[in-house]
Design a protein around this motif. Structure first.
Motif, PDB file in Angstrom:
ATOM      1  N   PRO A 192      -0.762   0.598  -0.357  1.00  0.00           N
ATOM      2  CA  PRO A 192       0.285   1.621  -0.222  1.00  0.00           C
ATOM      3  C   PRO A 192       1.176   1.746  -1.452  1.00  0.00           C
ATOM      4  CG  PRO A 192       0.387   0.054   1.606  1.00  0.00           C
ATOM      5  CD  PRO A 192      -0.686  -0.391   0.700  1.00  0.00           C
ATOM      6  N   ASP A 193       1.516   0.620  -2.095  1.00  0.00           N
ATOM      7  CA  ASP A 193       2.387   0.708  -3.267  1.00  0.00           C
ATOM      8  C   ASP A 193       1.699   1.391  -4.437  1.00  0.00           C
ATOM      9  OD1 ASP A 193       0.638  -1.316  -3.963  1.00  0.00           O
ATOM     10  OD2 ASP A 193       2.199  -2.804  -4.371  1.00  0.00           O
ATOM     11  N   SER A 194       0.408   1.312  -4.504  1.00  0.00           N
ATOM     12  CA  SER A 194      -0.352   2.019  -5.541  1.00  0.00           C
ATOM     13  C   SER A 194      -0.536   3.489  -5.165  1.00  0.00           C
ATOM     14  CB  SER A 194      -1.714   1.344  -5.723  1.00  0.00           C
ATOM     15  OG  SER A 194      -2.507   2.066  -6.612  1.00  0.00           O
ATOM     16  N   PHE A 195      -0.841   3.737  -3.890  1.00  0.00           N
ATOM     17  CA  PHE A 195      -1.050   5.107  -3.419  1.00  0.00           C
ATOM     18  C   PHE A 195       0.208   5.955  -3.564  1.00  0.00           C
ATOM     19  CE2 PHE A 195      -1.103   8.332  -0.064  1.00  0.00           C
ATOM     20  CZ  PHE A 195      -2.293   8.986  -0.371  1.00  0.00           C
ATOM     21  N   TYR A 196       1.348   5.394  -3.181  1.00  0.00           N
ATOM     22  CA  TYR A 196       2.611   6.134  -3.234  1.00  0.00           C
ATOM     23  C   TYR A 196       3.336   5.973  -4.566  1.00  0.00           C
ATOM     24  CZ  TYR A 196       1.912   6.886   1.719  1.00  0.00           C
ATOM     25  OH  TYR A 196       1.400   7.269   2.926  1.00  0.00           O
ATOM     26  N   LYS A 197       2.673   5.333  -5.528  1.00  0.00           N
ATOM     27  CA  LYS A 197       3.192   5.174  -6.900  1.00  0.00           C
ATOM     28  C   LYS A 197       4.539   4.454  -6.944  1.00  0.00           C
ATOM     29  CE  LYS A 197      -0.219   7.659  -8.529  1.00  0.00           C
ATOM     30  NZ  LYS A 197      -1.458   6.998  -8.738  1.00  0.00           N
ATOM     31  N   THR A 198       4.725   3.430  -6.085  1.00  0.00           N
ATOM     32  CA  THR A 198       5.941   2.627  -6.161  1.00  0.00           C
ATOM     33  C   THR A 198       5.770   1.481  -7.156  1.00  0.00           C
ATOM     34  OG1 THR A 198       5.256   1.311  -4.259  1.00  0.00           O
ATOM     35  CG2 THR A 198       6.699   3.203  -3.832  1.00  0.00           C
ATOM     36  N   SER A 229      -5.204  -3.158  -6.835  1.00  0.00           N
ATOM     37  CA  SER A 229      -4.759  -1.899  -6.224  1.00  0.00           C
ATOM     38  C   SER A 229      -5.709  -1.376  -5.161  1.00  0.00           C
ATOM     39  CB  SER A 229      -4.570  -0.827  -7.295  1.00  0.00           C
ATOM     40  OG  SER A 229      -3.471  -1.146  -8.115  1.00  0.00           O
ATOM     41  N   ASP A 254       5.292  -3.454   1.124  1.00  0.00           N
ATOM     42  CA  ASP A 254       4.500  -2.297   0.695  1.00  0.00           C
ATOM     43  C   ASP A 254       3.140  -2.694   0.117  1.00  0.00           C
ATOM     44  OD1 ASP A 254       4.475   0.458   0.789  1.00  0.00           O
ATOM     45  OD2 ASP A 254       5.269   0.718  -1.239  1.00  0.00           O
ATOM     46  N   TYR A 312      -1.012  -1.520   4.858  1.00  0.00           N
ATOM     47  CA  TYR A 312      -0.756  -0.649   5.992  1.00  0.00           C
ATOM     48  C   TYR A 312      -0.804  -1.514   7.254  1.00  0.00           C
ATOM     49  CZ  TYR A 312      -1.974   2.958   2.615  1.00  0.00           C
ATOM     50  OH  TYR A 312      -2.016   3.760   1.512  1.00  0.00           O
TER      51      TYR A 312
END
Length: 138
Positions: A23-29, A36, A89, A92
């Motif tokens: 999720p942190d890679s997908f949402y660019k956080t 990743s 993050d 999921y």
């Protein structure tokens, strides 16, 4: 050793096969990293559930009068680990849920087979290279 090894092998095979983005890679956080695409399923959660279940089985045999407390404490710590992976993050909720289920059943399977001695884990060297041998019967 059997529980951790079997859980690690299963977890890493699934992670390398599925390649789900974290999720942190997908949402660019955070910027993409080497891990990743290793989100499914949570290795931290599967490991803590495997260790917690294994620990609970062993301690319940030694202290049957404290069985409920032992199981509650071990599975609560494993659940907290899963929650923190979501809160951080890194995973999921489905990653954590599946990791917990896999860890629990790996430990139950390992302890069931421990008495039957159908599962064997060995370390050896083949031409100066370390080798891990895992064999089990279904």
């Amino acid at each position: 050793l059997n529980v951790i090894s079997l859980n690690g092998i299963i977890t890493n095979i699934v992670k390398m096969t599925v390649k789900r983005q974290r999720p942190d890679s997908f949402y660019k956080t955070r910027t993409d990293a080497d891990d990743s695409f290793r989100s499914f399923f949570s290795g931290h959660t599967s490991t803590t559930f495997a260790l917690g279940t294994s620990n609970a089985i062993l301690l319940s045999e030694a202290y049957p009068d404290k069985k409920n407390l032992i199981w509650f404490a071990n599975l609560s710590l494993a659940t907290a680990t899963g929650y923190l992976r979501i809160a951080g993050d890194k995973h999921y909720s489905s990653d954590v849920f599946c990791g917990g289920i896999v860890g629990y059943f790996v430990a139950k399977y390992s302890h069931k087979k421990r008495d039957e001695e159908d599962t064997r884990l060995g370390f050896s060297f083949y031409e100066e290279h370390p080798t891990i041998n895992l064999s089990f019967q279904l």
